[in-house]
Write a protein that holds these residues in place. Structure first.
Motif, PDB file in Angstrom:
ATOM      1  N   ASP A  81      18.348  29.031  81.293  1.00 46.51           N
ATOM      2  CA  ASP A  81      18.309  28.357  79.995  1.00 46.51           C
ATOM      3  C   ASP A  81      18.086  29.353  78.863  1.00 46.51           C
ATOM      4  O   ASP A  81      18.699  29.246  77.793  1.00 46.51           O
ATOM      5  CB  ASP A  81      17.222  27.290  79.983  1.00 46.51           C
ATOM      6  CG  ASP A  81      17.556  26.104  80.877  1.00 46.51           C
ATOM      7  OD1 ASP A  81      18.729  25.981  81.274  1.00 46.51           O
ATOM      8  OD2 ASP A  81      16.642  25.315  81.183  1.00 46.51           O
ATOM      9  N   ALA A  82      17.197  30.322  79.073  1.00 43.89           N
ATOM     10  CA  ALA A  82      16.938  31.332  78.047  1.00 43.89           C
ATOM     11  C   ALA A  82      18.166  32.194  77.814  1.00 43.89           C
ATOM     12  O   ALA A  82      18.490  32.542  76.671  1.00 43.89           O
ATOM     13  CB  ALA A  82      15.740  32.188  78.453  1.00 43.89           C
ATOM     14  N   TYR A  83      18.864  32.532  78.882  1.00 43.79           N
ATOM     15  CA  TYR A  83      20.076  33.326  78.732  1.00 43.79           C
ATOM     16  C   TYR A  83      21.142  32.553  77.962  1.00 43.79           C
ATOM     17  O   TYR A  83      21.893  33.132  77.167  1.00 43.79           O
ATOM     18  CB  TYR A  83      20.622  33.734  80.099  1.00 43.79           C
ATOM     19  CG  TYR A  83      21.925  34.490  80.013  1.00 43.79           C
ATOM     20  CD1 TYR A  83      21.943  35.855  79.751  1.00 43.79           C
ATOM     21  CD2 TYR A  83      23.148  33.834  80.164  1.00 43.79           C
ATOM     22  CE1 TYR A  83      23.134  36.543  79.648  1.00 43.79           C
ATOM     23  CE2 TYR A  83      24.339  34.520  80.057  1.00 43.79           C
ATOM     24  CZ  TYR A  83      24.332  35.875  79.804  1.00 43.79           C
ATOM     25  OH  TYR A  83      25.523  36.550  79.687  1.00 43.79           O
ATOM     26  N   GLU A  84      21.216  31.257  78.193  1.00 49.85           N
ATOM     27  CA  GLU A  84      22.216  30.446  77.500  1.00 49.85           C
ATOM     28  C   GLU A  84      22.062  30.555  75.987  1.00 49.85           C
ATOM     29  O   GLU A  84      23.045  30.700  75.262  1.00 49.85           O
ATOM     30  CB  GLU A  84      22.092  28.978  77.932  1.00 49.85           C
ATOM     31  CG  GLU A  84      22.804  28.670  79.229  1.00 49.85           C
ATOM     32  CD  GLU A  84      24.308  28.814  79.099  1.00 49.85           C
ATOM     33  OE1 GLU A  84      24.914  28.072  78.315  1.00 49.85           O
ATOM     34  OE2 GLU A  84      24.865  29.691  79.759  1.00 49.85           O
ATOM     35  N   ARG A  85      20.830  30.492  75.498  1.00 49.71           N
ATOM     36  CA  ARG A  85      20.650  30.577  74.052  1.00 49.71           C
ATOM     37  C   ARG A  85      20.910  31.989  73.545  1.00 49.71           C
ATOM     38  O   ARG A  85      21.427  32.177  72.445  1.00 49.71           O
ATOM     39  CB  ARG A  85      19.237  30.136  73.646  1.00 49.71           C
ATOM     40  CG  ARG A  85      19.122  30.068  72.126  1.00 49.71           C
ATOM     41  CD  ARG A  85      17.801  29.538  71.630  1.00 49.71           C
ATOM     42  NE  ARG A  85      17.816  29.534  70.165  1.00 49.71           N
ATOM     43  CZ  ARG A  85      16.740  29.437  69.414  1.00 49.71           C
ATOM     44  NH1 ARG A  85      15.554  29.332  69.987  1.00 49.71           N
ATOM     45  NH2 ARG A  85      16.839  29.449  68.103  1.00 49.71           N
ATOM     46  N   GLN A 136      15.590  37.743  78.528  1.00 46.06           N
ATOM     47  CA  GLN A 136      16.734  37.714  79.450  1.00 46.06           C
ATOM     48  C   GLN A 136      17.840  38.647  78.957  1.00 46.06           C
ATOM     49  O   GLN A 136      18.500  38.371  77.973  1.00 46.06           O
ATOM     50  CB  GLN A 136      17.270  36.297  79.581  1.00 46.06           C
ATOM     51  CG  GLN A 136      16.261  35.330  80.153  1.00 46.06           C
ATOM     52  CD  GLN A 136      15.723  35.777  81.506  1.00 46.06           C
ATOM     53  OE1 GLN A 136      16.484  35.914  82.459  1.00 46.06           O
ATOM     54  NE2 GLN A 136      14.431  36.010  81.595  1.00 46.06           N
ATOM     55  N   GLY A 137      18.038  39.760  79.657  1.00 45.41           N
ATOM     56  CA  GLY A 137      19.027  40.745  79.247  1.00 45.41           C
ATOM     57  C   GLY A 137      18.355  41.993  78.711  1.00 45.41           C
ATOM     58  O   GLY A 137      17.143  42.029  78.469  1.00 45.41           O
ATOM     59  N   MET A 191      22.901  34.534  75.047  1.00 44.78           N
ATOM     60  CA  MET A 191      24.270  35.034  75.183  1.00 44.78           C
ATOM     61  C   MET A 191      25.268  33.980  75.617  1.00 44.78           C
ATOM     62  O   MET A 191      26.467  34.078  75.292  1.00 44.78           O
ATOM     63  CB  MET A 191      24.288  36.191  76.191  1.00 44.78           C
ATOM     64  CG  MET A 191      25.574  36.993  76.201  1.00 44.78           C
ATOM     65  SD  MET A 191      25.900  37.817  74.625  1.00 44.78           S
ATOM     66  CE  MET A 191      24.655  39.123  74.684  1.00 44.78           C
ATOM     67  N   GLY A 192      24.840  32.957  76.341  1.00 44.05           N
ATOM     68  CA  GLY A 192      25.783  31.985  76.878  1.00 44.05           C
ATOM     69  C   GLY A 192      26.618  31.298  75.816  1.00 44.05           C
ATOM     70  O   GLY A 192      27.805  31.019  76.013  1.00 44.05           O
ATOM     71  N   ARG A 193      26.010  31.021  74.670  1.00 42.27           N
ATOM     72  CA  ARG A 193      26.749  30.312  73.616  1.00 42.27           C
ATOM     73  C   ARG A 193      27.888  31.146  73.053  1.00 42.27           C
ATOM     74  O   ARG A 193      28.842  30.597  72.507  1.00 42.27           O
ATOM     75  CB  ARG A 193      25.795  29.894  72.503  1.00 42.27           C
ATOM     76  CG  ARG A 193      24.977  31.045  71.903  1.00 42.27           C
ATOM     77  CD  ARG A 193      24.082  30.547  70.783  1.00 42.27           C
ATOM     78  NE  ARG A 193      23.095  31.533  70.381  1.00 42.27           N
ATOM     79  CZ  ARG A 193      22.380  31.419  69.263  1.00 42.27           C
ATOM     80  NH1 ARG A 193      22.554  30.383  68.455  1.00 42.27           N
ATOM     81  NH2 ARG A 193      21.481  32.344  68.958  1.00 42.27           N
TER      82      ARG A 193
END
Length: 270
Positions: A13-17, A217-218, A19-21
């Motif tokens: 979920d943290a990665y989505e905000r 994340q990253g 870089m995922g978007r």
């Protein structure tokens, strides 16, 4: 200057905000660029939270699509995000647990530069596809085309010159056309072609840009997590001062990826 790594991949979920978007629109453009037909067998190596797998499933009507990632947390997020015919397994891209020639297409999105041996990962992907099958990938242009990360690392180096060792533009020289082409041809792939893919990255305000860097994340968020609070505050303030901001407070930047594709020879020596 010794390179420092802060790569953490443990919270989907943290990665989505973070870089995922941005990776989702790039995945859409990449799949369209490949121009593959329906009913194929796909392998997504380093699938992360399934941005690319989802694009394949939605646009290509695959016979099957298997996503693999070494992060069990990312695989859990991917399973929740993309239904059948997609399936997901925990596996390392440099040691794929798949049969030879089991797939028509092997792809990888924004992951190749994080493998400890990218050449081995490309060779493994080539092993996984049938003769004449497609091997393709895309990576961020960290050195020149990934604007919000470039602003971040430039601010980090301004505050702490030792951060230059962690700058992703320095860490990932692979993520440029010539090194990518050399990797594909070195794996024996033919009909190799490259293309830039650029998408808009518009942040509603500085908080929308900065807060994802706090999630760990990253590489860049991992770097922030390792900073003591005073240094973190200095980095935040420096980034706020240097990033271009519109009158309404929004921040409009762009992100460029390099996409590459090539085919496994149909016969030995072709």
């Amino acid at each position: 200057m010794k390179e420092q790594r802060f790569d953490t991949w443990a919270a989907g979920d943290a990665y989505e905000r973070y870089m995922g978007r941005w990776s989702r629109p790039v995945a859409e453009e990449f799949v369209a660029w490949l121009g593959c037909g329906e009913g194929l067998r796909w392998l997504d190596v380093g699938c992360g939270t399934a941005a690319l797998t989802a694009a394949v499933a939605a646009r290509c009507r695959p016979r099957m699509v298997v996503g693999c990632d070494r992060s069990a947390a990312f695989v859990r997020t991917a399973r929740a995000a993309v239904p059948a015919p997609a399936c997901f397994v925990v596996a390392d891209g440099v040691s794929l647990p798949v049969r030879e020639a089991a797939y028509d297409v092997a792809v990888s999105g924004l992951a190749l530069n994080f493998f400890p041996a990218p050449g081995t990962a490309v060779a493994q992907a080539s092993r996984a596809v049938r003769p004449g099958g497609l091997v393709a990938s895309y990576v961020w242009d960290y050195a020149e085309g990934m604007a919000f990360l470039r602003h971040f690392w430039d601010a980090a180096v301004a505050v702490d010159p030792s951060a230059a060792a962690s700058h992703e533009g320095r860490r990932f020289p692979l993520c440029r056309p010539d090194p990518l082409r050399a990797l594909w041809t070195g794996a024996g792939l033919v009909d190799v072609s490259l293309s830039p893919i650029e998408v808009a990255t518009v942040f509603s305000g500085f908080a929308d840009l900065w807060e994802p860097f706090l999630a760990g994340q990253g590489p860049a968020p991992g770097y922030v997590s390792a900073l003591p609070q005073p240094a973190r505050d200095r980095l935040r303030d420096t980034l706020r001062e240097t990033v271009p901001t519109r009158p309404d407070g929004s921040i409009a930047l762009t992100a460029r990826a390099w996409a590459i594709q090539g085919r496994k020879p149909a016969r030995a020596g072709t």
